[in-house]
Write an enzyme that holds these catalytic residues in place. Sequence first.
Site, PDB file in Angstrom:
ATOM      1  N   ILE A   1     -26.656 -15.803 -21.481  1.00  0.00           N
ATOM      2  CA  ILE A   1     -25.787 -15.296 -20.958  1.00  0.00           C
ATOM      3  C   ILE A   1     -25.189 -14.147 -21.630  1.00  0.00           C
ATOM      4  O   ILE A   1     -24.300 -13.604 -21.593  1.00  0.00           O
ATOM      5  CB  ILE A   1     -24.633 -15.690 -19.490  1.00  0.00           C
ATOM      6  CG1 ILE A   1     -25.535 -16.639 -19.039  1.00  0.00           C
ATOM      7  CG2 ILE A   1     -23.210 -15.259 -19.314  1.00  0.00           C
ATOM      8  CD1 ILE A   1     -25.331 -17.656 -18.252  1.00  0.00           C
TER       9      ILE A   1
ATOM     10  N   ASP B   1     -20.986 -17.011 -32.091  1.00  0.00           N
ATOM     11  CA  ASP B   1     -22.286 -17.802 -31.903  1.00  0.00           C
ATOM     12  C   ASP B   1     -22.345 -18.609 -33.293  1.00  0.00           C
ATOM     13  O   ASP B   1     -22.464 -17.887 -34.497  1.00  0.00           O
ATOM     14  CB  ASP B   1     -23.418 -16.905 -31.370  1.00  0.00           C
ATOM     15  CG  ASP B   1     -24.126 -17.979 -30.473  1.00  0.00           C
ATOM     16  OD1 ASP B   1     -24.596 -18.012 -29.570  1.00  0.00           O
ATOM     17  OD2 ASP B   1     -25.282 -19.185 -31.336  1.00  0.00           O
TER      18      ASP B   1
ATOM     19  N   ASP C   1     -18.899 -22.490 -34.998  1.00  0.00           N
ATOM     20  CA  ASP C   1     -19.563 -23.452 -34.092  1.00  0.00           C
ATOM     21  C   ASP C   1     -18.008 -23.876 -33.394  1.00  0.00           C
ATOM     22  O   ASP C   1     -17.483 -24.063 -33.643  1.00  0.00           O
ATOM     23  CB  ASP C   1     -20.009 -24.610 -34.990  1.00  0.00           C
ATOM     24  CG  ASP C   1     -20.013 -26.601 -33.911  1.00  0.00           C
ATOM     25  OD1 ASP C   1     -19.622 -25.912 -32.492  1.00  0.00           O
ATOM     26  OD2 ASP C   1     -20.686 -27.096 -34.508  1.00  0.00           O
ATOM     27  N   VAL C   2     -18.226 -23.201 -32.190  1.00  0.00           N
ATOM     28  CA  VAL C   2     -17.185 -23.601 -31.199  1.00  0.00           C
ATOM     29  C   VAL C   2     -15.989 -24.619 -30.790  1.00  0.00           C
ATOM     30  O   VAL C   2     -15.057 -24.843 -30.636  1.00  0.00           O
ATOM     31  CB  VAL C   2     -17.374 -23.420 -29.541  1.00  0.00           C
ATOM     32  CG1 VAL C   2     -17.510 -21.419 -29.612  1.00  0.00           C
ATOM     33  CG2 VAL C   2     -17.942 -23.785 -28.946  1.00  0.00           C
TER      34      VAL C   2
ATOM     35  N   SER D   1     -20.184 -25.214 -13.698  1.00  0.00           N
ATOM     36  CA  SER D   1     -21.316 -25.453 -13.640  1.00  0.00           C
ATOM     37  C   SER D   1     -20.934 -26.223 -12.659  1.00  0.00           C
ATOM     38  O   SER D   1     -20.476 -26.684 -12.199  1.00  0.00           O
ATOM     39  CB  SER D   1     -21.946 -26.469 -14.643  1.00  0.00           C
ATOM     40  OG  SER D   1     -23.324 -26.342 -14.065  1.00  0.00           O
TER      41      SER D   1
ATOM     42  N   TYR E   1     -23.953 -33.520 -19.292  1.00  0.00           N
ATOM     43  CA  TYR E   1     -23.272 -32.670 -19.238  1.00  0.00           C
ATOM     44  C   TYR E   1     -22.295 -31.929 -17.934  1.00  0.00           C
ATOM     45  O   TYR E   1     -21.554 -31.123 -18.205  1.00  0.00           O
ATOM     46  CB  TYR E   1     -24.834 -31.469 -18.531  1.00  0.00           C
ATOM     47  CG  TYR E   1     -24.358 -29.812 -18.384  1.00  0.00           C
ATOM     48  CD1 TYR E   1     -23.889 -29.196 -19.741  1.00  0.00           C
ATOM     49  CD2 TYR E   1     -25.140 -29.836 -17.688  1.00  0.00           C
ATOM     50  CE1 TYR E   1     -24.349 -27.904 -19.306  1.00  0.00           C
ATOM     51  CE2 TYR E   1     -25.311 -28.443 -16.984  1.00  0.00           C
ATOM     52  CZ  TYR E   1     -24.287 -27.628 -18.181  1.00  0.00           C
ATOM     53  OH  TYR E   1     -24.478 -26.195 -17.748  1.00  0.00           O
TER      54      TYR E   1
ATOM     55  N   LYS F   1     -19.316 -30.424 -18.104  1.00  0.00           N
ATOM     56  CA  LYS F   1     -18.066 -29.427 -17.338  1.00  0.00           C
ATOM     57  C   LYS F   1     -17.568 -29.033 -16.571  1.00  0.00           C
ATOM     58  O   LYS F   1     -17.123 -28.062 -16.190  1.00  0.00           O
ATOM     59  CB  LYS F   1     -19.680 -29.076 -16.736  1.00  0.00           C
ATOM     60  CG  LYS F   1     -20.492 -28.292 -17.115  1.00  0.00           C
ATOM     61  CD  LYS F   1     -20.087 -26.462 -18.174  1.00  0.00           C
ATOM     62  CE  LYS F   1     -21.184 -26.437 -19.090  1.00  0.00           C
ATOM     63  NZ  LYS F   1     -20.772 -24.426 -19.781  1.00  0.00           N
TER      64      LYS F   1
ATOM     65  N   THR G   1     -31.958 -18.521 -18.070  1.00  0.00           N
ATOM     66  CA  THR G   1     -31.789 -17.850 -19.633  1.00  0.00           C
ATOM     67  C   THR G   1     -32.621 -18.387 -20.460  1.00  0.00           C
ATOM     68  O   THR G   1     -33.635 -19.534 -19.877  1.00  0.00           O
ATOM     69  CB  THR G   1     -30.144 -18.054 -19.917  1.00  0.00           C
ATOM     70  OG1 THR G   1     -30.243 -19.229 -19.522  1.00  0.00           O
ATOM     71  CG2 THR G   1     -29.042 -17.327 -19.240  1.00  0.00           C
TER      72      THR G   1
HETATM   73  N1  LIG Z   1     -28.226 -20.268 -17.093  1.00  0.00           N
HETATM   74  C1  LIG Z   1     -27.790 -20.883 -16.137  1.00  0.00           C
HETATM   75  O1  LIG Z   1     -28.161 -20.914 -14.996  1.00  0.00           O
HETATM   76  C2  LIG Z   1     -25.727 -21.776 -16.122  1.00  0.00           C
HETATM   77  C3  LIG Z   1     -25.382 -22.640 -15.163  1.00  0.00           C
HETATM   78  C4  LIG Z   1     -24.483 -23.360 -15.086  1.00  0.00           C
HETATM   79  C5  LIG Z   1     -24.083 -22.971 -16.668  1.00  0.00           C
HETATM   80  N2  LIG Z   1     -24.148 -22.403 -17.601  1.00  0.00           N
HETATM   81  C6  LIG Z   1     -23.285 -22.445 -18.549  1.00  0.00           C
HETATM   82  O2  LIG Z   1     -23.216 -21.053 -18.482  1.00  0.00           O
HETATM   83  C7  LIG Z   1     -23.683 -20.737 -20.440  1.00  0.00           C
HETATM   84  C8  LIG Z   1     -24.569 -20.100 -21.132  1.00  0.00           C
HETATM   85  O3  LIG Z   1     -25.115 -20.254 -20.506  1.00  0.00           O
HETATM   86  P1  LIG Z   1     -26.468 -19.858 -20.954  1.00  0.00           P
HETATM   87  O4  LIG Z   1     -27.917 -19.729 -19.920  1.00  0.00           O
HETATM   88  O5  LIG Z   1     -26.728 -17.979 -21.379  1.00  0.00           O
HETATM   89  O6  LIG Z   1     -26.931 -20.372 -21.952  1.00  0.00           O
HETATM   90  P2  LIG Z   1     -28.664 -20.505 -23.901  1.00  0.00           P
HETATM   91  O7  LIG Z   1     -28.431 -21.564 -24.309  1.00  0.00           O
HETATM   92  O8  LIG Z   1     -29.225 -19.410 -23.342  1.00  0.00           O
HETATM   93  O9  LIG Z   1     -27.255 -19.658 -24.895  1.00  0.00           O
HETATM   94  C9  LIG Z   1     -26.295 -20.432 -25.371  1.00  0.00           C
HETATM   95  C10 LIG Z   1     -25.528 -19.387 -26.626  1.00  0.00           C
HETATM   96  O10 LIG Z   1     -24.941 -20.302 -26.842  1.00  0.00           O
HETATM   97  C11 LIG Z   1     -24.861 -21.180 -28.000  1.00  0.00           C
HETATM   98  N3  LIG Z   1     -24.283 -22.518 -28.421  1.00  0.00           N
HETATM   99  C12 LIG Z   1     -24.220 -23.556 -28.716  1.00  0.00           C
HETATM  100  N4  LIG Z   1     -23.632 -24.335 -29.145  1.00  0.00           N
HETATM  101  C13 LIG Z   1     -22.821 -23.710 -29.857  1.00  0.00           C
HETATM  102  C14 LIG Z   1     -21.797 -23.950 -30.786  1.00  0.00           C
HETATM  103  N5  LIG Z   1     -21.211 -25.333 -30.813  1.00  0.00           N
HETATM  104  N6  LIG Z   1     -21.600 -23.109 -31.116  1.00  0.00           N
HETATM  105  C15 LIG Z   1     -21.530 -21.564 -31.412  1.00  0.00           C
HETATM  106  N7  LIG Z   1     -21.918 -20.926 -30.329  1.00  0.00           N
HETATM  107  C16 LIG Z   1     -22.521 -22.318 -30.061  1.00  0.00           C
HETATM  108  C17 LIG Z   1     -26.521 -20.596 -28.223  1.00  0.00           C
HETATM  109  O11 LIG Z   1     -26.925 -20.220 -30.201  1.00  0.00           O
HETATM  110  C18 LIG Z   1     -26.681 -19.475 -27.376  1.00  0.00           C
HETATM  111  O12 LIG Z   1     -27.011 -18.330 -28.698  1.00  0.00           O
HETATM  112  C19 LIG Z   1     -23.194 -22.161 -21.039  1.00  0.00           C
HETATM  113  O13 LIG Z   1     -21.634 -22.762 -21.270  1.00  0.00           O
HETATM  114  C20 LIG Z   1     -24.077 -23.150 -19.554  1.00  0.00           C
HETATM  115  O14 LIG Z   1     -23.704 -24.666 -19.821  1.00  0.00           O
HETATM  116  C21 LIG Z   1     -25.499 -21.917 -17.259  1.00  0.00           C
END
Ligand SMILES: NC(=O)c1ccc[n+]([C@@H]2O[C@H](COP(=O)([O-])OP(=O)(O)OC[C@H]3O[C@@H](n4cnc5c(N)ncnc54)[C@H](O)[C@@H]3O)[C@@H](O)[C@H]2O)c1
Length: 258
Positions: A18, A37, A64-65, A142, A155, A159, A189
């Site tokens: 995302i 990131d 690292d966030v 989420s 998780y 969330k 994703t």
């Molecule tokens: N994909 C979905 O449908 C979905 C559903 C519910 C919630 N979410 C939330 O949306 C957000 C994005 O999800 P996504 O599907 O793109 O995930 P993804 O795993 O594809 O991408 C996540 C990104 O966050 C980075 N990241 C992880 N931990 C980190 C840290 N400690 N410091 C810095 N960067 C870090 C990773 O390197 C990666 O680039 C997340 O918070 C996820 O929980 C996604």
Amino acid sequence: MESLEGKRIVVTGTARGIGAAVLHAFVRAGARVAGIDRDVERGEAVALAASERGPGAAWFHAADVGDRTAVEAAFAAADGVLGGLDALVHAAGIERRCAAERISDAEWDEMLAVNARGTMLTNQAAFARLRDVGGSIVNFGSDSGLVPHLNGAHYSAAKAAVMAWTRTVAHEWGRYGIRVNSVLPAVHTPMYDEYLGRLPDDELVQHREKMRLRIPLGGRLGDAQRDLAPVLAFLVSDASRFITGQLIPVDGGKVSVR
Ligand SMILES: NC(=O)c1ccc[n+]([C@@H]2O[C@H](COP(=O)([O-])OP(=O)(O)OC[C@H]3O[C@@H](n4cnc5c(N)ncnc54)[C@H](O)[C@@H]3O)[C@@H](O)[C@H]2O)c1
């Protein structure tokens, strides 16, 4: 999609998924975007590719966030290239699978450090820059924080914390003209692919059937660029200036919130 011409935006989680899709979409809409990131190689490549296409521009800062010092350094570096801040889209996060009774202290702490503390730290860093001028913060909740997410209790808990934080700080920071909302996405994703990859075959079949029945718009997860980025552009733009403290599903109708 809303024009974001001139907007200065920090997006986290931009190395893939995302965050990467949103960074690309925002730059296409004219914004200046600082991506954050912990994956340096991919994060830099995404920012470079987006900048080359324009018309906006992107930079990358590693952090690292969940680490306060690293987050503050990355936001300070973002100040240097953006010259101010209008919005934060905080998409960085992790998802793990584990039966509730087997979650270890270390797994719990990692989940809460990245997903919950990361939200607090990035939001605080944005607040320090927005308190005199106002702006918009978008966090990632989420549906897992609202309904059972089997084998993901840590998780779910993290969330739920993100969504509760969002609602409370929206009220604390409204007086500064800072809006804070959470989106609850369901888009395809790498995180979702990894989730599917960990499911045993029988659960994978059940999962696909569940999505088919539960998502009235199309029966499966959406696309981050097409289905989610325009909603985020709206949420960081002045068009949503009277919306704050909300949990906004962008999930084809999978869940309903109030
Ligand atoms: N994909 C979905 O449908 C979905 C559903 C519910 C919630 N979410 C939330 O949306 C957000 C994005 O999800 P996504 O599907 O793109 O995930 P993804 O795993 O594809 O991408 C996540 C990104 O966050 C980075 N990241 C992880 N931990 C980190 C840290 N400690 N410091 C810095 N960067 C870090 C990773 O390197 C990666 O680039 C997340 O918070 C996820 O929980 C996604």
